[in-house]
Design an enzyme around this catalytic site. Sequence first.
Site, PDB file in Angstrom:
ATOM      1  N   HIS A 173      28.910 146.074   7.916  1.00 15.23           N
ATOM      2  CA  HIS A 173      28.573 146.624   9.242  1.00 15.23           C
ATOM      3  C   HIS A 173      29.677 147.593   9.701  1.00 15.23           C
ATOM      4  O   HIS A 173      30.430 147.307  10.636  1.00 15.23           O
ATOM      5  CB  HIS A 173      28.410 145.476  10.231  1.00 15.23           C
ATOM      6  N   GLU A 273      25.960 151.621   8.175  1.00 15.98           N
ATOM      7  CA  GLU A 273      26.173 150.391   7.422  1.00 15.98           C
ATOM      8  C   GLU A 273      25.410 150.455   6.106  1.00 15.98           C
ATOM      9  O   GLU A 273      24.320 151.009   6.049  1.00 15.98           O
ATOM     10  CB  GLU A 273      25.696 149.188   8.244  1.00 15.98           C
TER      11      GLU A 273
END
Length: 298
Positions: A173, A273
């Site tokens: 992330h 991400e």
Amino acid sequence: MQANLATLLATIPEISLCSSADLYGGEEPGLPVLKIQGASGSAAVALQGAHLLSFIPAGGRELLWLSPKAVFAADKAIRGGIPLCMPWFGRHPEGLPAHGFARSSNWDVSEVEILGNGDIKVVLVLHDTAATQALWPHAFVFRLALTVGRELTLALSVENLSDQPAPFSQAFHSYLAVPDVTEIAISGLDGCTYVNTLLEGHPRKVQEGDLHVQSLTDRVYLNVPAKQVISHGSGQTHIVSDTHSAIVWNPWEDAAKLADVGQGNYPGFVCVERGDVLDNALTIAAGGVYRASMTLSE
């Protein structure tokens, strides 16, 4: 804290253990953080979540964005850097904690090494516990190998030690620092199908050309090429991964609703991400291993 950590770190003076309070302020005692200072680059990683907080290639700029309102507290996800979202990504259908438990669990350091080219490698591990079994009923070993140099490489392995197949999805992330999100261009997604999670029914469309973020954005791109490039006023950020999905997120004015982001801070970052989510999620066979990697560079 693992008993042998001080002994392990004593072999590599380029790695030191400090508190998040020492680096970023906030309430003591904060969280334990490994500070890595090599000839080719520096980084910081919180042991909670094996969470990258900073990466600066030598002579370069900070590639990661860490929220000025980030909270460093036990069992709480840290806003910014590179959280590990697994063994599931996003909301759980049964109401379990979003993005899994890896990002809020305490990992151990298993290896530290200076490689032949001077890059520094750190390996962190997480094993199943009674608490994780209650959320994801599988014995496992998660390993994350971090290599810090002119590039930052994350190499993840997930070993399913149970005798049952394990449903699995994950994302690196990445919160990437940019001068102004309204002026960036993201290439490497042209022609890819994306899911717009902000609209009812999560409609699917095909990306045409570069992506420009001009409003609240939350898209999941499927079956993407290995490389994406974020071009901005400070240069470029390159992402290379062998995963199959890319998630692009910026909260825009909704940042005001996120206490650990705050009003006015959203222009300083974009999340691009890489992972394996939605259609690219998978099942790890009993005794099987999932592997994924991602590299960031200027």
